[in-house]
Design a protein around this motif. Sequence first.
Motif, mmCIF file in Angstrom:
data_model
loop_
_atom_site.group_PDB
_atom_site.id
_atom_site.type_symbol
_atom_site.label_atom_id
_atom_site.label_comp_id
_atom_site.label_asym_id
_atom_site.label_seq_id
_atom_site.Cartn_x
_atom_site.Cartn_y
_atom_site.Cartn_z
ATOM 1 N N ARG A 41 -6.521 25.767 68.392
ATOM 2 C CA ARG A 41 -5.422 24.899 67.970
ATOM 3 C C ARG A 41 -4.238 25.721 67.467
ATOM 4 O O ARG A 41 -3.084 25.397 67.744
ATOM 5 N N GLU B 186 -2.415 27.160 70.420
ATOM 6 C CA GLU B 186 -1.641 26.105 71.089
ATOM 7 C C GLU B 186 -0.362 25.818 70.310
ATOM 8 O O GLU B 186 0.710 25.664 70.895
ATOM 9 N N THR B 187 -0.447 25.758 68.988
ATOM 10 C CA THR B 187 0.730 25.527 68.160
ATOM 11 C C THR B 187 1.727 26.670 68.324
ATOM 12 O O THR B 187 2.931 26.437 68.492
ATOM 13 N N GLU C 106 -2.263 23.945 61.990
ATOM 14 C CA GLU C 106 -3.008 25.185 61.736
ATOM 15 C C GLU C 106 -2.132 26.279 61.158
ATOM 16 O O GLU C 106 -2.613 27.336 60.794
#
Length: 68
Positions: free
Chosen positions: A30, A33-34, A62
Amino acid sequence: MTFRILKLNKKRNNIVLSRKVLLEEEMTARKAETLRMLDENVIVSGQVKNLTDYGAFIDLGELTGCCT
């Protein structure tokens, strides 16, 4: 629930499981991805976590960012 098998000892009928390992892998994915979605001049949503004299700390999931 899902677990990762860390150790398996058939002679002793013993298994060591870990949920933490899977949660850490999900968190890392995550976070990646962020980071992939972030770029200059991109508008993002977040939640203010702390206000200081020099800016605000924003929770982006995150990651935490500082806004001045």
